[in-house]
Design a protein around this motif. Structure first.
Motif, PDB file in Angstrom:
ATOM      1  N   VAL A 273       0.629  -0.932   0.282  1.00 24.20           N
ATOM      2  CA  VAL A 273      -0.308  -0.182  -0.101  1.00 24.20           C
ATOM      3  C   VAL A 273       1.038   1.861   0.364  1.00 24.20           C
ATOM      4  O   VAL A 273       1.558   1.505   0.325  1.00 24.20           O
ATOM      5  N   TYR A 274      -0.379   2.815  -0.353  1.00 23.54           N
ATOM      6  CA  TYR A 274       1.034   3.921  -0.819  1.00 23.54           C
ATOM      7  C   TYR A 274       0.400   4.405   0.276  1.00 23.54           C
ATOM      8  O   TYR A 274       1.057   4.858   1.259  1.00 23.54           O
ATOM      9  N   GLY A 275      -0.856   4.933   0.503  1.00 17.32           N
ATOM     10  CA  GLY A 275      -1.324   6.210   1.149  1.00 17.32           C
ATOM     11  C   GLY A 275      -1.754   5.437   2.662  1.00 17.32           C
ATOM     12  O   GLY A 275      -3.053   4.813   2.136  1.00 17.32           O
ATOM     13  N   ILE A 276      -2.090   6.555   3.594  1.00 17.95           N
ATOM     14  CA  ILE A 276      -3.329   6.102   4.646  1.00 17.95           C
ATOM     15  C   ILE A 276      -4.038   7.487   4.764  1.00 17.95           C
ATOM     16  O   ILE A 276      -3.071   8.077   4.715  1.00 17.95           O
ATOM     17  N   ALA A 277      -5.166   7.141   5.292  1.00 21.78           N
ATOM     18  CA  ALA A 277      -5.626   8.498   6.091  1.00 21.78           C
ATOM     19  C   ALA A 277      -6.157   8.268   7.393  1.00 21.78           C
ATOM     20  O   ALA A 277      -7.264   6.903   7.169  1.00 21.78           O
ATOM     21  N   LEU A 278      -5.895   8.762   7.729  1.00 26.74           N
ATOM     22  CA  LEU A 278      -7.244   8.079   9.481  1.00 26.74           C
ATOM     23  C   LEU A 278      -8.158   8.925   9.227  1.00 26.74           C
ATOM     24  O   LEU A 278      -8.835  10.092   8.737  1.00 26.74           O
ATOM     25  N   THR A 279      -9.618   8.450   9.337  1.00 26.08           N
ATOM     26  CA  THR A 279     -11.090   9.024   9.387  1.00 26.08           C
ATOM     27  C   THR A 279     -11.068   9.784  10.568  1.00 26.08           C
ATOM     28  O   THR A 279     -10.046   9.874  11.628  1.00 26.08           O
ATOM     29  N   LYS A 280     -12.198  10.448  10.488  1.00 25.05           N
ATOM     30  CA  LYS A 280     -12.358  11.506  11.348  1.00 25.05           C
ATOM     31  C   LYS A 280     -13.024  10.767  13.399  1.00 25.05           C
ATOM     32  O   LYS A 280     -13.913   9.839  12.989  1.00 25.05           O
ATOM     33  N   GLY A 281     -12.088  11.204  14.303  1.00 25.48           N
ATOM     34  CA  GLY A 281     -12.395  10.202  15.145  1.00 25.48           C
ATOM     35  C   GLY A 281     -11.442   8.895  15.152  1.00 25.48           C
ATOM     36  O   GLY A 281     -11.337   8.922  15.924  1.00 25.48           O
ATOM     37  N   GLY A 282     -10.757   8.762  14.023  1.00 22.06           N
ATOM     38  CA  GLY A 282      -9.788   7.959  14.287  1.00 22.06           C
ATOM     39  C   GLY A 282      -9.939   6.509  14.402  1.00 22.06           C
ATOM     40  O   GLY A 282      -9.266   5.612  14.172  1.00 22.06           O
ATOM     41  N   GLN A 283     -11.326   5.772  14.198  1.00 22.08           N
ATOM     42  CA  GLN A 283     -11.523   4.895  14.332  1.00 22.08           C
ATOM     43  C   GLN A 283     -11.182   3.656  13.078  1.00 22.08           C
ATOM     44  O   GLN A 283     -10.742   2.595  13.110  1.00 22.08           O
ATOM     45  N   TYR A 284     -11.220   4.272  11.853  1.00 22.61           N
ATOM     46  CA  TYR A 284     -10.507   4.020  10.737  1.00 22.61           C
ATOM     47  C   TYR A 284      -9.489   4.350  10.014  1.00 22.61           C
ATOM     48  O   TYR A 284      -9.144   5.616   9.960  1.00 22.61           O
ATOM     49  N   PHE A 321      -4.011   9.237  -0.165  1.00 21.13           N
ATOM     50  CA  PHE A 321      -5.711   9.166   0.565  1.00 21.13           C
ATOM     51  C   PHE A 321      -6.399  10.493   1.100  1.00 21.13           C
ATOM     52  O   PHE A 321      -5.081  10.475   1.931  1.00 21.13           O
ATOM     53  N   ALA A 322      -7.216  11.021   1.644  1.00 21.97           N
ATOM     54  CA  ALA A 322      -7.622  12.250   1.935  1.00 21.97           C
ATOM     55  C   ALA A 322      -8.714  11.742   2.018  1.00 21.97           C
ATOM     56  O   ALA A 322      -9.545  11.873   1.649  1.00 21.97           O
ATOM     57  N   THR A 323      -9.004  12.455   3.857  1.00 20.55           N
ATOM     58  CA  THR A 323     -10.004  12.512   4.906  1.00 20.55           C
ATOM     59  C   THR A 323     -10.500  13.784   3.962  1.00 20.55           C
ATOM     60  O   THR A 323      -9.483  15.343   4.558  1.00 20.55           O
ATOM     61  N   SER A 324     -11.763  14.639   3.558  1.00 16.45           N
ATOM     62  CA  SER A 324     -12.355  15.697   4.017  1.00 16.45           C
ATOM     63  C   SER A 324     -12.960  16.545   5.154  1.00 16.45           C
ATOM     64  O   SER A 324     -12.163  15.558   6.152  1.00 16.45           O
ATOM     65  N   SER A 325     -13.001  17.510   5.057  1.00 18.06           N
ATOM     66  CA  SER A 325     -12.750  18.279   6.218  1.00 18.06           C
ATOM     67  C   SER A 325     -13.555  17.982   7.085  1.00 18.06           C
ATOM     68  O   SER A 325     -13.787  18.147   8.725  1.00 18.06           O
ATOM     69  N   THR A 326     -15.067  17.216   7.012  1.00 18.36           N
ATOM     70  CA  THR A 326     -16.325  16.924   7.711  1.00 18.36           C
ATOM     71  C   THR A 326     -16.039  15.497   8.373  1.00 18.36           C
ATOM     72  O   THR A 326     -16.498  15.468   8.763  1.00 18.36           O
ATOM     73  N   GLY A 327     -15.765  14.763   7.476  1.00 21.39           N
ATOM     74  CA  GLY A 327     -14.722  13.101   8.397  1.00 21.39           C
ATOM     75  C   GLY A 327     -15.973  12.636   7.846  1.00 21.39           C
ATOM     76  O   GLY A 327     -15.748  11.339   7.303  1.00 21.39           O
ATOM     77  N   SER A 328     -17.056  13.144   6.271  1.00 22.05           N
ATOM     78  CA  SER A 328     -17.634  12.467   6.057  1.00 22.05           C
ATOM     79  C   SER A 328     -17.438  11.264   4.752  1.00 22.05           C
ATOM     80  O   SER A 328     -18.072  10.406   4.115  1.00 22.05           O
ATOM     81  N   LYS A 329     -16.284  12.120   3.811  1.00 22.52           N
ATOM     82  CA  LYS A 329     -15.622  11.704   2.941  1.00 22.52           C
ATOM     83  C   LYS A 329     -14.603  11.101   2.726  1.00 22.52           C
ATOM     84  O   LYS A 329     -13.476  11.748   4.018  1.00 22.52           O
ATOM     85  N   VAL A 330     -14.116  10.028   1.901  1.00 19.76           N
ATOM     86  CA  VAL A 330     -12.606   9.692   1.741  1.00 19.76           C
ATOM     87  C   VAL A 330     -12.324  10.583   0.195  1.00 19.76           C
ATOM     88  O   VAL A 330     -13.035   9.313  -0.193  1.00 19.76           O
ATOM     89  N   TYR A 331     -11.555  10.410  -0.209  1.00 25.31           N
ATOM     90  CA  TYR A 331     -10.621  11.439  -2.314  1.00 25.31           C
ATOM     91  C   TYR A 331      -9.275   9.600  -1.823  1.00 25.31           C
ATOM     92  O   TYR A 331      -8.563   9.855  -1.807  1.00 25.31           O
ATOM     93  N   SER A 332      -9.064   9.800  -2.758  1.00 24.59           N
ATOM     94  CA  SER A 332      -7.899   9.217  -3.791  1.00 24.59           C
ATOM     95  C   SER A 332      -8.440   9.069  -5.224  1.00 24.59           C
ATOM     96  O   SER A 332      -9.046   9.423  -6.031  1.00 24.59           O
ATOM     97  N   PHE A 333      -7.452   8.186  -5.538  1.00 25.24           N
ATOM     98  CA  PHE A 333      -7.010   8.115  -7.272  1.00 25.24           C
ATOM     99  C   PHE A 333      -7.192   6.961  -7.864  1.00 25.24           C
ATOM    100  O   PHE A 333      -7.005   6.530  -7.263  1.00 25.24           O
TER     101      PHE A 333
END
Length: 523
Positions: A273-284, A321-333
């Motif tokens: 794997v290459y990118g990693i992103a945490l969800t808001k709250g750090g659960q996933y 991978f990047a988590t949105s500012s609201t935490g509701s979405k994650v973006y990737s290519f």
């Protein structure tokens, strides 16, 4: 993670060489060799100003034709070989575009905490600033040392940028003027990735084998944390700063209070794997299993892979991978083969792929505004001679002292917060002092905001009260603060002045503290 990094042509275990493989010459399009990606179709794209410049113009005109005026919602930013595009997080619509930066494409971007400015390191290793509303390049830039630099990291107050250079330095940069104010010599530090603690006191710099913990006050290296993986490329820090994740191959979990690796996630899928992103709250954690063409949702506490989300068949970039500012979405290519020419949007509630957008270009970096911390209650315990004072007064901090006698209240006594505060209290926040029942006196209580040295005090509120009504072992004093109070690396100061000049000691312990509600920021 450092943006725009793509996998080698065949997987290697974490003990192998993770450097980018040799590829065909792409120098004619301005790629930095370190970042050259395994994207054969890029050979068809010319250098800016060559014969197919019209294609870039046509794409940007098409983007502009479909652009919508940005509303009150948050935006996120996508860098491609054609420029930088702003998207509305809620609707996914384009809200602005900027053609390729003066120094070429950008692989590393960061949004300021207030969302007003986007900072991008371009292909010539130059730092650029862009206004976000509307999206536009600002005058001025900063040439960085060495050949390559990390993604910029922000201080919590948004005034300072930190950038790691492959010249073995971390630069401290005034974000407003793009001027270097300090340079930390950090041998072994490269451009891989950089993170900062929520209180702004420590930087975490990723190297080939360790994470270096660096003091932001003087650049001292506080620790070298050995990693399980070799050639890691990405860092992700939990919202509270307690856990730092490093990957890939495998993913190490670092306890930031002890500066040690507390766990290692070593599923075979996580070795590639290459990118990693945490969800808001750090659960996933979100990351990508490149060779299976799937995004992975990982339990951030246990390392269990709770879901594989198919994206395409065959290889897939999935390197950012990047988590949105609201935490509701994650973006990737994503994209067939190695072409990261599709913007992917994952819904974090349902853990599904909910949107794909063809970019008409090659995705290099994604930047989102840092999620603002949730309002919370601060509690500062009052200390006496049990610990050193702060800024000319006694210390109040977030650790309760052992029960004992504090200072005499014969004259005015002051306590200053340690650490400093960066953030704000809204109007109507409740400031309440709790004192043991053994104290009965008429006193005045004043709250102020000071600089780090205790000077330039600005009164926030005050009251006078005769203590005597007592229940539950403690009595309380409410100090009214009518207006909002904003802090930028400043201290909260409490002063108690006895109006009867009685030689009484203030008991200290778990029942003697100042509590304030509604604070947004750090700590």
């Amino acid at each position: 993670m450092p943006q725009g990094l793509a996998p080698e042509s065949a997987p290697k275990r974490h003990t192998g060489d993770f450097r980018r493989p040799p590829i065909k010459d792409l120098s004619q399009i301005g790629f930095r060799k370190e970042y050259q990606m395994r994207r054969p179709n890029l050979r068809t794209f010319p250098q800016p100003g060559q014969t197919l410049a019209w294609l870039r113009s046509a794409v940007l005109v098409l983007m502009a034709a479909t652009a919508q005026v940005a509303g009150a919602g948050e935006s996120f930013y996508v860098s491609t070989n054609l420029g930088i595009t702003a998207y509305d997080e809620e609707s996914g619509q384009i809200t602005g575009t900027v053609a390729t930066l003066p120094g070429g494409f950008s692989y590393d971007m960061t949004v300021a905490p207030d969302g007003a400015t986007l900072y991008a390191v371009d292909n010539s290793n130059t730092l650029n600033a862009l206004a976000t509303s509307p999206l536009a390049l600002k005058p001025g830039s900063l040439s960085l040392p060495g050949n390559h630099s990390s993604r910029p990291a922000f201080s919590p107050d948004g005034k300072t940028l930190y950038i790691a250079s492959d010249a073995g330095q971390i630069l401290v940069i005034n974000a407003a003027t793009l001027s270097v104010t300090q340079t930390f010599a950090t041998p072994g530090v490269t451009r891989r990735d950089l993170a900062i603690s929520p209180d702004g006191s420590r930087l975490y710099a990723l190297t080939e084998e360790v994470v270096k913990v660096v003091s932001t006050s003087n650049g001292a290296i506080l620790a070298d944390i050995a990693l399980t993986a070799t050639q890691p490329r990405a860092l992700a820090l939990s919202d509270d700063g307690a856990r730092l994740y490093s990957g890939p191959g495998p993913i190490d979990v670092i306890n930031t209070s002890t500066n040690t690796v507390s766990a290692t996630f070593s599923s075979p899928l996580l070795y590639w794997v290459y990118g990693i992103a945490l969800t808001k709250g750090g659960q996933y954690l979100y990351t990508g299993a490149v060779d299976t063409g799937s995004a992975l949702v990982v339990n951030a506490a246990t390392g269990d892979i709770v879901k594989q989300i198919p994206v395409t068949s065959g290889n897939n970039t999935l390197g950012t991978f990047a988590t949105s500012s609201t935490g509701s979405k994650v973006y990737s290519f994503g994209g067939a083969g190695d072409d990261g020419n599709t913007l992917l949007t994952f819904d974090t509630a349902s853990q599904t792929l909910v949107d794909t957008k063809p970019l008409g270009a090659y995705g290099l970096a994604i930047a989102t505004r840092p999620a603002p911390p949730a309002p919370h209650t601060l509690r500062f315990y009052l200390h006496g001679s049990d610990i050193p004072g702060t800024a000319g007064g006694h210390t109040m901090n977030q650790t309760a002292p052992a029960a004992g006698n504090g200072p005499l209240l014969l004259g005015p006594q002051s306590w200053l917060s340690n650490p400093v505060l960066t953030g704000s209290f809204p109007a109507g926040s409740n400031f309440q002092l709790s004192i043991p029942c053994s104290i009965n006196l008429l006193a005045s209580y004043t709250l102020a905001k000071t600089d780090t040295n205790g000077g330039n005090a600005s009164t926030l509120g005050s009251t006078s009260q005769l203590l005597g009504s007592c229940s539950g072992g403690k009595q309380t004093v409410s100090i009214p603060v009518t207006n909002a109070a904003n802090f930028a690396g400043q201290r909260l100061k409490l002063t108690i002045s006895s109006l009867l000049s009685l030689p009484l000691n203030l008991p200290i312990g778990s029942n003697t503290y100042l509590e304030a509600t509604g604070f947004t920021g750090t700590p």
